[in-house]
Design a protein around this motif. Structure first.
Motif, PDB file in Angstrom:
ATOM      1  N   ARG A 293      20.543  19.384   1.373  1.00 33.75           N
ATOM      2  CA  ARG A 293      21.176  20.075   0.415  1.00 33.75           C
ATOM      3  C   ARG A 293      20.652  19.509  -1.101  1.00 33.75           C
ATOM      4  O   ARG A 293      20.722  20.007  -1.853  1.00 33.75           O
TER       5      ARG A 293
ATOM      6  N   LYS B  85      19.261  29.165 -12.299  1.00 33.69           N
ATOM      7  CA  LYS B  85      18.392  28.844 -11.087  1.00 33.69           C
ATOM      8  C   LYS B  85      17.056  28.880 -11.541  1.00 33.69           C
ATOM      9  O   LYS B  85      16.027  27.693 -11.061  1.00 33.69           O
TER      10      LYS B  85
ATOM     11  N   ASN C 102      27.583  18.048  -4.663  1.00 34.47           N
ATOM     12  CA  ASN C 102      26.617  18.984  -4.458  1.00 34.47           C
ATOM     13  C   ASN C 102      27.285  20.278  -4.819  1.00 34.47           C
ATOM     14  O   ASN C 102      26.586  21.280  -5.488  1.00 34.47           O
TER      15      ASN C 102
ATOM     16  N   GLU D 248      26.093  22.601  -7.962  1.00 34.91           N
ATOM     17  CA  GLU D 248      25.557  24.003  -7.710  1.00 34.91           C
ATOM     18  C   GLU D 248      26.315  24.953  -8.400  1.00 34.91           C
ATOM     19  O   GLU D 248      25.783  26.138  -9.071  1.00 34.91           O
TER      20      GLU D 248
ATOM     21  N   LEU E 186      18.571  21.272  -4.165  1.00 39.09           N
ATOM     22  CA  LEU E 186      18.835  21.031  -5.415  1.00 39.09           C
ATOM     23  C   LEU E 186      17.764  20.243  -6.454  1.00 39.09           C
ATOM     24  O   LEU E 186      18.121  19.977  -7.554  1.00 39.09           O
TER      25      LEU E 186
END
Length: 140
Positions: A122, A86, A76, A80, A126
């Motif tokens: 989390r 994004k 993760n 990220e 995502l």
């Protein structure tokens, strides 16, 4: 509890080409094929069929003795940091794309695991789904 864990990130999209997708992630795929391109077998033979979606696979974590939650947390954080935009990630999902962690879990005999809500939150933030394949008696 530890087992042997490997994780790859798989990205699929029905419209975007692999070149378009790769521009928004700071990673180099280990495997890729593009939507509307011919299927080619490992021996080089071209099949009379086209890929229905683009596919990129990033092998992030090779099989190693590791706690499953720690491994997912590591991927993760890694993923990220590799997202360049994004907004594109949101567009990718809204237009039919999917992102999956393909998790290989090597076990010997009995292995129980659970994933805490924070890890799952989390992943959800995502837009990651989890796919887990369990291998019994994985040898080094």
């Amino acid at each position: 509890m530890k087992g042997k864990v490997a994780i790859s990130i798989q990205m699929f999209h029905p419209i975007f080409t692999t070149d378009k997708i790769k521009k928004y992630f700071d990673m180099t795929p280990d495997i890729e094929y593009c939507v509307n391109t011919p299927w080619i077998l490992p021996n080089g033979k071209i099949i009379n069929a086209l890929h229905k979606r683009s596919y990129l696979c990033y092998d992030i974590l090779p099989f190693q003795e590791r706690d499953l939650e720690d491994a997912i947390d590591y991927v993760n954080e890694y993923f990220e940091k590799k997202i360049k935009n994004k907004k594109f990630l949101k567009l990718f999902i809204q237009t039919g794309g999917t992102i999956n962690y393909y998790i290989g879990l090597g076990i010997n005999n009995y292995y129980a695991f659970e994933l805490c809500p924070e890890i799952l939150r989390r992943c959800k933030a995502l837009n990651i789904t989890l796919g887990i394949e369990i291998y019994n008696d994985l040898k080094s």
